[in-house]
Motif scaffolding. Sequence first.
Motif, short mmCIF file in Angstrom:
data_model
loop_
_atom_site.label_atom_id
_atom_site.label_comp_id
_atom_site.label_asym_id
_atom_site.label_seq_id
_atom_site.Cartn_x
_atom_site.Cartn_y
_atom_site.Cartn_z
N GLU A 250 3.86 5.82 -5.72
CA GLU A 250 3.66 5.99 -7.05
C GLU A 250 2.58 6.86 -7.66
N LYS A 251 1.24 6.75 -6.94
CA LYS A 251 0.43 7.65 -7.02
C LYS A 251 0.78 9.25 -6.68
N GLU A 252 1.50 9.47 -5.74
CA GLU A 252 2.10 10.77 -5.34
C GLU A 252 2.94 11.16 -6.62
N ARG A 253 3.80 10.29 -7.12
CA ARG A 253 4.71 10.70 -8.20
C ARG A 253 3.95 10.93 -9.28
N GLU A 254 2.77 10.11 -9.83
CA GLU A 254 2.12 10.49 -10.98
C GLU A 254 1.51 11.91 -10.77
N GLU A 255 0.78 12.00 -9.65
CA GLU A 255 0.32 13.23 -9.17
C GLU A 255 1.21 14.60 -9.02
N GLU B 113 2.37 1.68 -3.46
CA GLU B 113 1.31 2.26 -4.51
C GLU B 113 0.86 3.86 -4.24
N ARG B 114 1.09 4.02 -2.85
CA ARG B 114 0.79 5.52 -2.67
C ARG B 114 1.92 6.38 -3.10
N GLU C 141 0.79 -1.11 0.01
CA GLU C 141 0.02 -0.10 -0.01
C GLU C 141 0.83 1.09 0.12
N GLN C 142 1.99 1.17 0.68
CA GLN C 142 2.77 2.28 0.73
C GLN C 142 3.35 2.41 -0.63
#
Length: 586
Positions: A71-76, A68-69, A65-66
Motif C-alpha cells: 500500500e505504501k509503495e502504491r501511494e508512493e 502495508e508495504r 507487513e507485506q
Amino acid sequence: MAQLQQLGPAAPIQPVDLPSFQYSLANVRVGRSKLSNLADALSGINPALEQFGRLSLAKQQLEQEQAERIEKEREEAMAKGREAFFSDPTGMSESLKSAARRGAETGVIPEAQNVPFLIGGSQALGEVLVRRDYRAMLRDLVSDTVDVETTILQNRKAFLERQEFSNPLVKSFIVDSVLDVEDEFRKNVQSRLDDVQVETNKRSWLELGRDSMGQAIAGVVDINDPTIQRWINHPVGIFKGSRKFAWDNLIKEDLKEGLLTGTYTPSQVTGFLDKLSEWDIGGGVKYADAETGNAILEFRGYVEGQRAVLENKAKEKINLEYDQALTTASLAFFAEYKETGTISEDTFKTQTDLAIEKVPYHKRQALLADIRQSYSSQGKLKDEATVVVFDDLNDLIEDGTDTDFTKSEIKRAVNSGQITQEQYDKLNIRLENSRSFDERILKNASYIELKADYNEIITGFRRSKGIYDFDPQSTKNFFQTIDSTGKDISGEVEDVLDVTRTVYGYIKKEKGEPRAKIFLNRQYRVFDRSLRGALENKFNKLIAEGNSTEQAREFVLEAQDEIAKKIFDTWVTDSVNVAKTMYGLK
C-alpha cells in the motif's frame, strides 16, 4: 492382566513425524509398562502444538507487513505519477510510451507500466483541468449569473462528463479542487452582485434628486429648499465621496448639457456655482469639500473660457425656442380666427400654457406679453400667418424636401389663402431653380457616386437604395480613425485601450455607444447638407451670371470634387471641435 499377557510382548514402535520435531517410541526405557511408554510419547505433543501456533502468528504478521508495504509503495507510485505530470504535463504521454517500449524490448517492466503511477498522473491532469478549465468556465459566467447554485450544478455536471474523469479514482481525487473553484465562483458572483447593488443605490439616489436639483439650477427653487436638503442628506447618499459623485454624475452633467444646448446661460451657471460652493448641507457642513470644491472651480474656469461661444449659443437657442413658441400660438389663433372670425379664451389659455413651457423660466413673462399682443391684434393675424407659412414653405425648399411634394404644398397654400400671390411667385421661382438643381445635379450619376464615396468614408459603409453593401460592424467609421487633432491614427491602434484615443472611441467610453452613434450620424448629416448647399449656391450663382442651366450643370460637376474636398477639410476640424465642446474630448 490376563488380557494384557495374551497380547504378548509389545512390538517395536515406529517414529512419528510431527512438524519441527522427531519423536520415537523406540527409545522406551527398559522395564516400563506399555501404558507408561504411551504416556511419555503423548507428553511431547503439547510443545509441538505450541511451536506450530508461534509459526502461524509469525506468518500473519509477515503477511500484514507485506500488505502495508504494498500500500505504501502504491501511494508512493501515485505521488510520483503526479510529480511526473506536473514536471512535464505535455510530454508525459509520449515518455510513457517510449519507456513502455524500452521495457518490452529489454524485458524490464518500466515505472510507467505501474498502474498506480499512471493513475497518479491522471489525477494530476484532472486537478489541472479543474483549476484551469473549470475555473475559466465559471469565471466567464460571473457577470451574467443570478442563481449561483443552479449554474454550478449545471456546469459541474457538464464538466465532469469529460473523458479525463471517467476513472472513479480520478473523480474522487479532484473533489476538493472542484469545491475550491466553486467557492471562488460563489465569492466572485456575490462580489459582483454587491457592486451592482451599491451602484444601483447610488444611481437611485441621483435620480431622486435630479428634478429638484434641475429646478435649483434653473432658478425655479432655492438650493436650500427642503426637498433638496432631504435629498442631499438621504441615508442612501451617505457614502464616501458622495458629494463629488453627485457633482460628477448629476450636477456637472446637467450644467454642461444646458450650456451646450443653450438652456442655461454662462451667467446662470456661474451664479449657481457660487451658491453651490457656499451651500450648507446641515450642521455647518459645506457641500463643497476639498475635492468637490476644486472640481467646481475647474468647471468655472471652463465656463469662463467658453463664455463668448456659450452666450451666443444660448441666445440663439432661446430666441429660436421663443420664436417657435410664439409662432405656434399665432398659427393656432389664425386657424381659429379664419374659421370662426374670432378667438376663444379657451384657445388663448391652452396655447399660452403650451408656449411658456417651451422657453426658459426668465423668458416666460416676455413671451406671455407677446402672445397677448398677438391675441388682441386679430386684424393682423392673417398677415402674420402668411409670413409664417411662407417661411415654412421656404424651409421645405431649403431642406431639399421632394420637389413635387413642395410644389403641391405651395399650390395648396395659395389656393387656401395662407400665402399671397406675391409670396407664391417668389416661392415658385425658388422651387423651380431648386427643381432644376435637383434634376441636373443631385440626380446625376457622378454626384450620386461622390456622395456614396463620402458616405463610406464617414460612416464606414456604403448605402445604395437603402441596402448596406458593407457590414458596419466590420468596417471603421471616420471618427474611429482620427484623434483629437484630426490626425489619422488607424495604423497605430492595436488594442482595446488604444481605441479610446480615437474621437469615436473616446465618446463611446465616456458617454456610451448610443451617443457616439448619434454624434457620427449628426456630423454626417452636417457634411451632406454643407456639400449640397455649396453645390446649389454654385449652381444658382452661375445661372445668375447668365449661364444656361446646362452650362451651370457642367461647371458644377467639374468642380464638385474640389468643392467636396474643401468642405470635408473644414468639416473635420469643425467636427473635432464639436466633440471637444459637447463631450469633453481632449
